[in-house]
Design a protein around this motif. Structure first.
Motif, PDB file in Angstrom:
ATOM      1  N   ARG A 175      39.632  34.560  38.340  1.00  0.00           N
ATOM      2  CA  ARG A 175      39.256  34.827  36.949  1.00  0.00           C
ATOM      3  C   ARG A 175      37.936  34.130  36.676  1.00  0.00           C
ATOM      4  O   ARG A 175      37.632  33.075  37.239  1.00  0.00           O
ATOM      5  N   ARG A 176      37.171  34.778  35.809  1.00  0.00           N
ATOM      6  CA  ARG A 176      35.865  34.230  35.445  1.00  0.00           C
ATOM      7  C   ARG A 176      36.060  33.185  34.354  1.00  0.00           C
ATOM      8  O   ARG A 176      36.780  33.412  33.380  1.00  0.00           O
ATOM      9  N   THR A 177      35.436  32.041  34.515  1.00  0.00           N
ATOM     10  CA  THR A 177      35.467  30.968  33.527  1.00  0.00           C
ATOM     11  C   THR A 177      34.033  30.697  33.073  1.00  0.00           C
ATOM     12  O   THR A 177      33.090  31.309  33.599  1.00  0.00           O
ATOM     13  N   ALA A 178      33.879  29.778  32.161  1.00  0.00           N
ATOM     14  CA  ALA A 178      32.535  29.396  31.709  1.00  0.00           C
ATOM     15  C   ALA A 178      31.696  28.846  32.858  1.00  0.00           C
ATOM     16  O   ALA A 178      30.464  28.929  32.836  1.00  0.00           O
ATOM     17  N   ASP A 179      32.365  28.292  33.884  1.00  0.00           N
ATOM     18  CA  ASP A 179      31.662  27.711  35.033  1.00  0.00           C
ATOM     19  C   ASP A 179      31.533  28.670  36.211  1.00  0.00           C
ATOM     20  O   ASP A 179      31.037  28.279  37.257  1.00  0.00           O
ATOM     21  N   GLY A 180      32.018  29.890  36.070  1.00  0.00           N
ATOM     22  CA  GLY A 180      31.962  30.855  37.160  1.00  0.00           C
ATOM     23  C   GLY A 180      33.363  31.284  37.572  1.00  0.00           C
ATOM     24  O   GLY A 180      34.340  31.016  36.874  1.00  0.00           O
ATOM     25  N   TRP A 181      33.464  31.938  38.708  1.00  0.00           N
ATOM     26  CA  TRP A 181      34.733  32.455  39.194  1.00  0.00           C
ATOM     27  C   TRP A 181      35.567  31.334  39.803  1.00  0.00           C
ATOM     28  O   TRP A 181      35.050  30.481  40.515  1.00  0.00           O
ATOM     29  N   GLN A 182      36.885  31.364  39.531  1.00  0.00           N
ATOM     30  CA  GLN A 182      37.833  30.440  40.155  1.00  0.00           C
ATOM     31  C   GLN A 182      39.054  31.227  40.618  1.00  0.00           C
ATOM     32  O   GLN A 182      39.502  32.150  39.928  1.00  0.00           O
ATOM     33  N   ILE A 183      39.597  30.816  41.756  1.00  0.00           N
ATOM     34  CA  ILE A 183      40.807  31.444  42.253  1.00  0.00           C
ATOM     35  C   ILE A 183      42.009  30.878  41.498  1.00  0.00           C
ATOM     36  O   ILE A 183      42.147  29.674  41.330  1.00  0.00           O
ATOM     37  N   ARG A 184      42.888  31.770  41.038  1.00  0.00           N
ATOM     38  CA  ARG A 184      44.073  31.379  40.265  1.00  0.00           C
ATOM     39  C   ARG A 184      45.340  31.514  41.092  1.00  0.00           C
ATOM     40  O   ARG A 184      46.199  30.665  41.070  1.00  0.00           O
ATOM     41  N   TRP A 185      45.476  32.633  41.803  1.00  0.00           N
ATOM     42  CA  TRP A 185      46.650  32.878  42.639  1.00  0.00           C
ATOM     43  C   TRP A 185      46.203  33.341  44.008  1.00  0.00           C
ATOM     44  O   TRP A 185      45.227  34.062  44.161  1.00  0.00           O
ATOM     45  N   SER A 186      46.961  32.930  45.008  1.00  0.00           N
ATOM     46  CA  SER A 186      46.733  33.384  46.374  1.00  0.00           C
ATOM     47  C   SER A 186      48.072  33.665  47.020  1.00  0.00           C
ATOM     48  O   SER A 186      48.998  32.848  46.918  1.00  0.00           O
ATOM     49  N   GLN A 187      48.181  34.810  47.658  1.00  0.00           N
ATOM     50  CA  GLN A 187      49.420  35.222  48.343  1.00  0.00           C
ATOM     51  C   GLN A 187      49.050  35.613  49.761  1.00  0.00           C
ATOM     52  O   GLN A 187      48.144  36.426  49.961  1.00  0.00           O
ATOM     53  N   ALA A 188      49.719  35.035  50.733  1.00  0.00           N
ATOM     54  CA  ALA A 188      49.480  35.364  52.139  1.00  0.00           C
ATOM     55  C   ALA A 188      50.748  35.912  52.755  1.00  0.00           C
ATOM     56  O   ALA A 188      51.833  35.355  52.544  1.00  0.00           O
ATOM     57  N   THR A 189      50.608  36.996  53.513  1.00  0.00           N
ATOM     58  CA  THR A 189      51.733  37.616  54.202  1.00  0.00           C
ATOM     59  C   THR A 189      51.414  37.667  55.684  1.00  0.00           C
ATOM     60  O   THR A 189      50.399  38.251  56.083  1.00  0.00           O
ATOM     61  N   ALA A 190      52.248  37.056  56.487  1.00  0.00           N
ATOM     62  CA  ALA A 190      52.018  37.012  57.933  1.00  0.00           C
ATOM     63  C   ALA A 190      52.167  38.408  58.544  1.00  0.00           C
ATOM     64  O   ALA A 190      53.043  39.177  58.154  1.00  0.00           O
ATOM     65  N   LEU A 191      51.308  38.694  59.499  1.00  0.00           N
ATOM     66  CA  LEU A 191      51.400  39.920  60.281  1.00  0.00           C
ATOM     67  C   LEU A 191      52.214  39.608  61.532  1.00  0.00           C
ATOM     68  O   LEU A 191      52.014  38.573  62.160  1.00  0.00           O
ATOM     69  N   THR A 192      53.138  40.462  61.848  1.00  0.00           N
ATOM     70  CA  THR A 192      53.950  40.227  63.036  1.00  0.00           C
ATOM     71  C   THR A 192      53.575  41.136  64.157  1.00  0.00           C
ATOM     72  O   THR A 192      52.898  42.092  64.008  1.00  0.00           O
TER      73      THR A 192
END
Length: 124
Positions: A107-124
């Motif tokens: 999300r964009r903030t007054a200071d620039g873009w920041q990551i809020r959520w991250s989801q990782a799914t392993a590949l098998t």
């Protein structure tokens, strides 16, 4: 620079900071209420995640996108999707290779873009 290129570069920079343990630089990119859901299904807060990297409990030797990062921007929100190659050790385990899909919400903030959520799914 188009926003999609800016976000692509920011995500690549964020991953490089995590590998190099540049916690102060990584901290600025992660929102105060950041949460990551790991491939094993654990949800970590910003303090747990960056604190784990700082302490060495989370030890990235490699964390980089494989191929393009797909970026979708709508106003002040952006979603990034990509595959990665990772070598990581957690809680004293020797770093091991991992391939994963990532879905990251910025999300964009007054200071620039920041990551809020991250989801990782392993590949098998």
């Amino acid at each position: 620079m188009p926003q999609s290129a800016e976000l692509d570069a920011l995500e690549r920079t964020r991953l490089a900071h995590l590998v190099a343990r540049r916690i102060d630089a990584a901290d600025a990119i992660h929102a105060p209420d950041f949460v990551i859901v790991t491939p094993s299904g654990h949800a970590w807060t910003k303090a747990e995640y960056l604190g784990g990297i700082a302490s060495g409990d989370i030890n990235y030797r490699r964390f980089e996108p494989i191929g393009a990062i797909d970026v979708m921007v709508d106003g002040g929100l952006a979603v990034l999707r990509y595959r990665s190659a990772i070598e990581v050790g957690v809680n004293g385990r020797e770093p091991a290779p991992l391939s994963a899909w990532h879905l990251d919400c910025y999300r964009r903030t007054a200071d620039g873009w920041q990551i809020r959520w991250s989801q990782a799914t392993a590949l098998t």
